[in-house]
Design a protein around this motif. Structure first.
Motif: not given
Lengths: 284, 284
Positions: B126-127, B129-131, B133
């Motif tokens: 998830t981290l 993915f967010a970075q 994003a």
């Protein structure tokens, strides 16, 4: 005055959220835990000072403690992160809000990332963003959560609707897009490089304005019967939506002020209480 | 045979990516570091075994080491996470790939999350993915990155285009949507609950099929001149796009096989080499 228009009243939604919090806060206090939000204001921006004051006052009215931290305009990233780390370690603090924007010399992203996930009640960390994007446990950013809360309060169906979001910021446009997507809307994200913006906004059954430009969304862009959510809050209490013009086309619309704004603050309080409850259960 | 159609040849793009890696791998080996990808296959799914074999073979051809870990069908989440943690700690391993899907009893999300960010060469955390994003440093998921790489290789402009993505999975639909958004496309995300899917796909200058249903995207859905990217890979080497029918309408299209697939594998190798280089610079 238009008839058959639903004015989505943020004050009513906020009151409903806050009313639910009252017994929860009382229960926590009975267990020796006073929910506590730490607010960090860096520098002298008067608008930021006002926002922090509004949040602190909202806490006070409900019996949520607030810890106001004010840092000088010339604070360094390291100093700010050190302050955040102290708040992370302080078990009497349940939520940490770093008021955006911070002065230029500060690496705002690094400061946001320093906030522990379970105290990130404002939903600013990348990990929180992703967990929210995947419908996992983290606190969503407050304004996107407020927009969803308003739609839910008024029983407006999201599933199957075409939602058009104008704006793609990390704490508003991007997360609200993913939250609407997770609620089964078809989602279109527009921004400054979008061509034919008017045509695309006209596709929206739900239109979310998150641009930060006063009265940017025109009435002629709105499909008849659309739902218009104005997340803008520009100088002089003016939204991103040309309210009078969009009201004519929309079936439902949030005003500014008294639309998304108060629900955003109520959501921040709710997340702080959630976090305090989580901290109680984690020590059981 | 249609003329003036650009067939986006994934083998050519993959070869180009791999050719760039050759001198970088040689340089790393000269410094005593052999880039190494650990692959974890849990259980007996024959398709998964094939995918892992393809990735391992691709490593071998370039001189990237691979560490093949095969775990039994009845592996627990705890056992899998323990294996991942050992690979996290092993400084000779630069990338960790957990082949999706894992057997039902395993909490796949928890296993993905156990992978350290800097070894997450498949972009599943998830981290990460967010970075990605937020256009920060992490490795994007390989298939979304491959789609962007193909568009870039063929000098297809993304900015200002309307990209329609069909699918919203955590490692494909969602990240490719955000990557195209960050490259200034207007982005629409569709899925099983989308109404009027055909009309919406027809808006796309760029259409990304990421549904996992053979020949799902029909030729009649494609706007004349659109660019069609087929990220599907269904049994029998069949894509998500009805290729022959869409070819007639599109100006450019990826075939299946030899489209997105080989570029996805080349991207995985590239990320592994990136990670090995990062590990070298971090010990300087």
């Amino acid at each position: 005055m238009e008839t058959n228009k639903l004015i989505l009243d943020g004050n009513i939604v906020a009151s409903s959220i806050k009313a639910d919090l009252v017994p929860r806060i009382a229960k926590l206090i009975g267990r020796g835990i006073t929910p506590c939000l730490a607010t960090i204001l860096v520098g002298n921006d008067p608008a930021s000072a006002t926002y922090v004051r509004m949040k602190v006052n909202a806490c006070k009215k409900l019996g949520i403690e607030s810890r106001r931290i004010v840092l000088a305009e010339d604070t360094t990233t390291e100093q700010l992160i050190q302050t955040i780390q102290q708040l992370n370690e302080d078990i009497t603090v349940h939520g940490i809000l770093l008021q955006h924007p911070v002065p230029e010399q500060i690496d705002e992203r690094a400061a946001f990332e320093a906030i522990q996930l379970h105290k990130d009640v404002d939903g600013v960390t990348t990990l929180g963003f992703a967990q929210n994007a995947f419908s996992l446990a983290a606190f969503p950013s407050c304004t996107p959560a407020a927009i969803i809360a308003i739609l839910d309060f008024y029983n407006i169906q999201i599933e199957g609707k075409h939602a058009v979001i104008i704006g793609r910021s990390p704490i508003l446009g991007k997360p609200v897009s993913l939250m609407l997507l997770n609620r089964n809307a078809t989602v279109t994200i527009c921004h400054s490089k979008t061509q034919n913006l008017e045509e695309i906004v006209k596709l929206g059954n739900i239109v979310v304005a998150a641009v930060g430009k006063p009265k940017f969304i025109k009435g002629s862009w709105i499909k008849a019967g659309a739902i218009v959510m104005d997340a803008g809050y520009n100088e002089g209490n003016i939204g991103d939506v040309d309210y009078e013009a969009c009201l004519i086309k929309a079936s439902a619309i949030t005003p500014v002020p008294a639309g998304v704004g108060p629900v955003t603050i109520a959501t921040l309080l709710k997340h702080t209480v959630d976090s305090a409850e989580n901290s109680f259960f984690s020590i059981l």
